[in-house]
Design an enzyme around this catalytic site. Structure first.
Site, PDB file in Angstrom:
ATOM      1  N   LYS A   1      13.046 -10.759 -24.219  1.00 45.83           N
ATOM      2  CA  LYS A   1      12.020 -10.254 -25.123  1.00 45.83           C
ATOM      3  C   LYS A   1      10.625 -10.678 -24.649  1.00 45.83           C
ATOM      4  O   LYS A   1      10.489 -11.500 -23.731  1.00 45.83           O
ATOM      5  CB  LYS A   1      12.299 -10.763 -26.533  1.00 45.83           C
ATOM      6  CG  LYS A   1      13.611 -10.234 -27.114  1.00 45.83           C
ATOM      7  CD  LYS A   1      13.867 -10.801 -28.491  1.00 45.83           C
ATOM      8  CE  LYS A   1      15.162 -10.285 -29.083  1.00 45.83           C
ATOM      9  NZ  LYS A   1      15.402 -10.819 -30.439  1.00 45.83           N
TER      10      LYS A   1
ATOM     11  N   TYR B   1      17.049  -0.655 -32.166  1.00 42.61           N
ATOM     12  CA  TYR B   1      17.333  -1.479 -33.343  1.00 42.61           C
ATOM     13  C   TYR B   1      17.626  -0.636 -34.588  1.00 42.61           C
ATOM     14  O   TYR B   1      17.426  -1.092 -35.709  1.00 42.61           O
ATOM     15  CB  TYR B   1      16.164  -2.424 -33.618  1.00 42.61           C
ATOM     16  CG  TYR B   1      16.047  -3.554 -32.626  1.00 42.61           C
ATOM     17  CD1 TYR B   1      17.010  -4.563 -32.581  1.00 42.61           C
ATOM     18  CD2 TYR B   1      14.994  -3.626 -31.732  1.00 42.61           C
ATOM     19  CE1 TYR B   1      16.912  -5.610 -31.677  1.00 42.61           C
ATOM     20  CE2 TYR B   1      14.883  -4.671 -30.825  1.00 42.61           C
ATOM     21  CZ  TYR B   1      15.839  -5.654 -30.804  1.00 42.61           C
ATOM     22  OH  TYR B   1      15.743  -6.699 -29.910  1.00 42.61           O
TER      23      TYR B   1
ATOM     24  N   ASN C   1      12.895 -15.464 -30.569  1.00 46.66           N
ATOM     25  CA  ASN C   1      14.157 -16.026 -30.072  1.00 46.66           C
ATOM     26  C   ASN C   1      14.532 -15.562 -28.670  1.00 46.66           C
ATOM     27  O   ASN C   1      15.687 -15.581 -28.286  1.00 46.66           O
ATOM     28  CB  ASN C   1      15.291 -15.812 -31.076  1.00 46.66           C
ATOM     29  CG  ASN C   1      15.644 -14.362 -31.296  1.00 46.66           C
ATOM     30  OD1 ASN C   1      15.125 -13.472 -30.633  1.00 46.66           O
ATOM     31  ND2 ASN C   1      16.536 -14.112 -32.232  1.00 46.66           N
TER      32      ASN C   1
ATOM     33  N   HIS D   1      17.778 -10.685 -26.375  1.00 43.77           N
ATOM     34  CA  HIS D   1      18.708  -9.853 -27.148  1.00 43.77           C
ATOM     35  C   HIS D   1      19.971  -9.702 -26.320  1.00 43.77           C
ATOM     36  O   HIS D   1      19.912  -9.506 -25.107  1.00 43.77           O
ATOM     37  CB  HIS D   1      18.107  -8.472 -27.414  1.00 43.77           C
ATOM     38  CG  HIS D   1      19.131  -7.478 -27.859  1.00 43.77           C
ATOM     39  ND1 HIS D   1      19.545  -7.380 -29.169  1.00 43.77           N
ATOM     40  CD2 HIS D   1      19.859  -6.570 -27.164  1.00 43.77           C
ATOM     41  CE1 HIS D   1      20.471  -6.445 -29.261  1.00 43.77           C
ATOM     42  NE2 HIS D   1      20.678  -5.932 -28.060  1.00 43.77           N
TER      43      HIS D   1
ATOM     44  N   GLU E   1      23.453   0.775 -25.746  1.00 46.17           N
ATOM     45  CA  GLU E   1      22.188   0.236 -25.250  1.00 46.17           C
ATOM     46  C   GLU E   1      21.989   0.544 -23.770  1.00 46.17           C
ATOM     47  O   GLU E   1      20.878   0.854 -23.337  1.00 46.17           O
ATOM     48  CB  GLU E   1      22.122  -1.262 -25.532  1.00 46.17           C
ATOM     49  CG  GLU E   1      22.041  -1.535 -27.024  1.00 46.17           C
ATOM     50  CD  GLU E   1      22.227  -3.003 -27.408  1.00 46.17           C
ATOM     51  OE1 GLU E   1      22.373  -3.861 -26.501  1.00 46.17           O
ATOM     52  OE2 GLU E   1      22.227  -3.281 -28.617  1.00 46.17           O
TER      53      GLU E   1
END
Length: 143
Positions: free
Chosen positions: A3, A43, A106, A109, A120
């Protein structure tokens, strides 16, 4: 996917090396600044959640590194390497346990199943992935 915070913090190499050291094979990688629309597709399962707008804002704040890893149990093994979604619940030695504090930042992913991984992969790598034999596989897997 690494990310924006992982890219900005210079952790791309560290994260990739953890997957490689575990024995997984990198078959696709790219650095991209994804559009809002692309991330909303990625998402889509979280669209009804109250944090969805802030998630999309966070994910469009900088480039990401999208990757595809192959290997026996790659999705579940990858999730183990990542640690818990909430970094404070992640064990030391996991990516989130070693480098994160807040859930909103965080770092990474990971697909939660083979089915979501395929969805994905199709979204991020519509032209497919690179097929090749990793010579070290004979040292990772029992024959």
């Amino acid at each position: 996917m690494i990310k924006p915070d992982g890219v900005q913090r210079g952790l791309v190499g560290e994260i990739i090396s953890r997957f490689e050291r575990r024995g997984l094979k990198l078959v696709a990688i790219k650095v991209e600044s994804p559009s809002k629309e692309h991330l909303e597709k990625h998402y889509s399962d979280l669209a009804s959640k109250p944090f969805f707008p802030s998630l999309i804002k966070y994910m469009t704040s900088g480039p990401v590194v999208a990757m595809v890893w192959e290997g026996r149990g790659a999705a579940s093994l990858g999730r183990q390497l990542l640690g818990q979604t909430n970094p404070t619940a992640s064990a030391p030695g996991t990516i989130r346990g070693d480098f994160c504090i807040d859930m909103g930042s965080n770092l990474i992913h990971g697909s939660d199943s083979q089915e979501s991984a395929q969805k994905e992969i199709d979204l991020w790598f519509p032209n497919g992935v690179t097929e090749y034999q990793l010579d070290s596989a004979k040292w990772v897997y029992e024959q």
